[in-house]
Design an enzyme around this catalytic site. Structure first.
Site, PDB file in Angstrom:
ATOM      1  N   TYR A 157       0.849  -1.200   0.000  1.00 51.81           N
ATOM      2  CA  TYR A 157       0.000   0.000   0.000  1.00 51.81           C
ATOM      3  C   TYR A 157       0.888   1.256   0.000  1.00 51.81           C
ATOM      4  CZ  TYR A 157      -4.285   2.652   0.491  1.00 51.81           C
ATOM      5  OH  TYR A 157      -5.337   3.520   0.273  1.00 51.81           O
ATOM      6  N   LYS A 164      -3.125   8.618   2.520  1.00 52.11           N
ATOM      7  CA  LYS A 164      -4.369   8.445   3.293  1.00 52.11           C
ATOM      8  C   LYS A 164      -4.221   9.000   4.707  1.00 52.11           C
ATOM      9  CE  LYS A 164      -7.277   6.272   0.408  1.00 52.11           C
ATOM     10  NZ  LYS A 164      -8.409   7.014  -0.219  1.00 52.11           N
TER      11      LYS A 164
HETATM   12  O1  0WE Z   1      -6.728   3.103  -1.942  1.00 53.58           O
HETATM   13  C1  0WE Z   1      -6.743   2.072  -2.578  1.00 53.58           C
HETATM   14  C2  0WE Z   1      -6.142   2.039  -3.974  1.00 53.58           C
HETATM   15  C3  0WE Z   1      -6.250   3.342  -4.728  1.00 53.58           C
HETATM   16  C4  0WE Z   1      -5.325   3.388  -5.931  1.00 53.58           C
HETATM   17  C5  0WE Z   1      -5.327   2.421  -6.916  1.00 53.58           C
HETATM   18  C6  0WE Z   1      -4.462   2.527  -8.002  1.00 53.58           C
HETATM   19  C7  0WE Z   1      -4.372   1.469  -9.061  1.00 53.58           C
HETATM   20  C8  0WE Z   1      -3.854   2.015 -10.361  1.00 53.58           C
HETATM   21  C9  0WE Z   1      -4.441   4.442  -6.040  1.00 53.58           C
HETATM   22  N1  0WE Z   1      -3.593   4.567  -7.084  1.00 53.58           N
HETATM   23  C10 0WE Z   1      -3.587   3.631  -8.060  1.00 53.58           C
HETATM   24  N2  0WE Z   1      -2.707   3.781  -9.080  1.00 53.58           N
HETATM   25  C11 0WE Z   1      -2.740   2.997 -10.199  1.00 53.58           C
HETATM   26  O2  0WE Z   1      -1.876   3.129 -11.084  1.00 53.58           O
HETATM   27  N3  0WE Z   1      -7.248   0.939  -1.997  1.00 53.58           N
HETATM   28  C12 0WE Z   1      -7.711   1.006  -0.627  1.00 53.58           C
HETATM   29  C13 0WE Z   1      -7.318  -0.381  -2.673  1.00 53.58           C
HETATM   30  C14 0WE Z   1      -6.060  -1.116  -2.347  1.00 53.58           C
HETATM   31  O3  0WE Z   1      -4.920  -0.849  -3.020  1.00 53.58           O
HETATM   32  C15 0WE Z   1      -3.926  -1.620  -2.450  1.00 53.58           C
HETATM   33  C16 0WE Z   1      -4.458  -2.396  -1.429  1.00 53.58           C
HETATM   34  C17 0WE Z   1      -5.813  -2.077  -1.356  1.00 53.58           C
HETATM   35  C18 0WE Z   1      -6.821  -2.636  -0.401  1.00 53.58           C
HETATM   36  C19 0WE Z   1      -2.562  -1.689  -2.767  1.00 53.58           C
HETATM   37  C20 0WE Z   1      -1.754  -2.560  -2.055  1.00 53.58           C
HETATM   38  C21 0WE Z   1      -2.278  -3.319  -1.022  1.00 53.58           C
HETATM   39  C22 0WE Z   1      -3.633  -3.259  -0.697  1.00 53.58           C
END
Ligand code: 0WE
Length: 266
Positions: A157, A164
């Site tokens: 993450y 966040k």
């Molecule tokens: O906040 C998120 C992810 C938001 C996000 C997703 C992406 C994918 C594509 C932010 N930036 C990007 N950039 C990209 O290029 N989450 C809470 C979902 C999430 O993401 C993770 C998680 C979880 C749960 C990443 C690693 C580990 C767990």
């Protein structure tokens, strides 16, 4: 139930019927709210229009949150179309992919840090600046989405966790700032959800399965359940709640150790 009867709620971040914003839109519409939606750019306009159709949106408007001009134009439109605003859902985040995987320090850079904080944290404050004049005198509610990675380290993450954490601090300072005007600011920290934001993220499925096996409720949260808590936050039932981060994660954040009994069999 009509918890949100005639409330005007602006929803960002809805890109598919698996988006958290879609679950929020469903709950808010069910409770009688009027909804409007933003889309990132022209490439996504038709898609968001299609997903939003079932909610009989009052209007749709483009908004790339990295642009002050587009944020200004958005609230200009909200003012012209509605003349006021009761709720704002901020469901937007981005970190460059290399900063969301593997070694935290190798993946991070000045530019990735700037972009992640701009899109994922500053944008909430920027939108609040635009929404503020339209929300006066109506007990408005601003809501954003966070994740446990803000307060605990979670593999991969990485930079998003730092962004966040900034977003959650933003919630508290915005709550202090806007409270005297009767506006509330809160966040929901949702458990992992299989939406587009999670697709292609390394080891997301491992995290998803782990939570399912060890969370007190022994399952993952749904967008409908996040939507219901969001509806509560947009409603007058939450009139004394502000500056709060609420975990909606089947209890996962409340445990220190989970024994995954199925792990050896997998
Ligand atoms: O906040 C998120 C992810 C938001 C996000 C997703 C992406 C994918 C594509 C932010 N930036 C990007 N950039 C990209 O290029 N989450 C809470 C979902 C999430 O993401 C993770 C998680 C979880 C749960 C990443 C690693 C580990 C767990």
């Amino acid at each position: 139930m009509g918890l949100l009867k005639d409330k005007k709620i602006l929803i960002t971040g809805m890109i598919s019927n698996r988006s958290i914003a879609y679950g929020v839109a469903q709950a808010c519409r069910r409770e009688g709210a009027q909804l409007a939606f933003t889309y990132l750019n022209e490439d996504l306009r038709a898609r968001v229009t299609r997903v939003a159709a079932e909610f009989q949106p009052s209007f749709l408007s483009p908004c790339d949150v990295s642009s002050d001009e587009q944020i200004a134009a958005l609230f200009d439109k909200v003012g012209k179309e509605w003349g006021a605003l009761d709720g704002l859902l901020h469901s937007v985040a981005f970190a460059p992919r290399e900063a969301l995987a593997g070694d935290f320090l190798n993946g991070i850079s000045r530019d990735a840090f700037r972009v992640a904080h701009d899109i994922s944290s500053y944008s909430f404050a920027a939108m609040a600046k635009g929404a503020r004049p339209l929300m006066q005198g109506r007990n408005g509610s601003l809501l954003t989405l966070s994740y446990l990675g803000a307060t605990k380290s979670i593999p991969n993450y990485n930079l998003m966790g730092v962004a966040k954490a900034s977003l959650e601090a933003n919630v508290r300072y915005m709550a202090s700032c806007l409270g005297p005007e009767g506006l509330r600011v809160n966040a929901i920290a949702a458990g992992p959800i299989k939406s587009l934001a999670a697709s292609g993220i390394g080891q997301f499925n491992k995290i998803f399965k782990h939570v399912e096996h060890v969370a007190p409720l022994r399952r993952n949260v749904t967008i409908e359940e996040v939507g219901n808590v969001a509806a509560f936050y947009f409603s007058d039932l939450s009139s004394a709640v502000t500056g709060e981060i609420t975990n909606v994660d089947c209890g996962y954040s409340s445990i220190a150790v989970g024994i995954d009994e199925q792990k050896d069999e997998e």
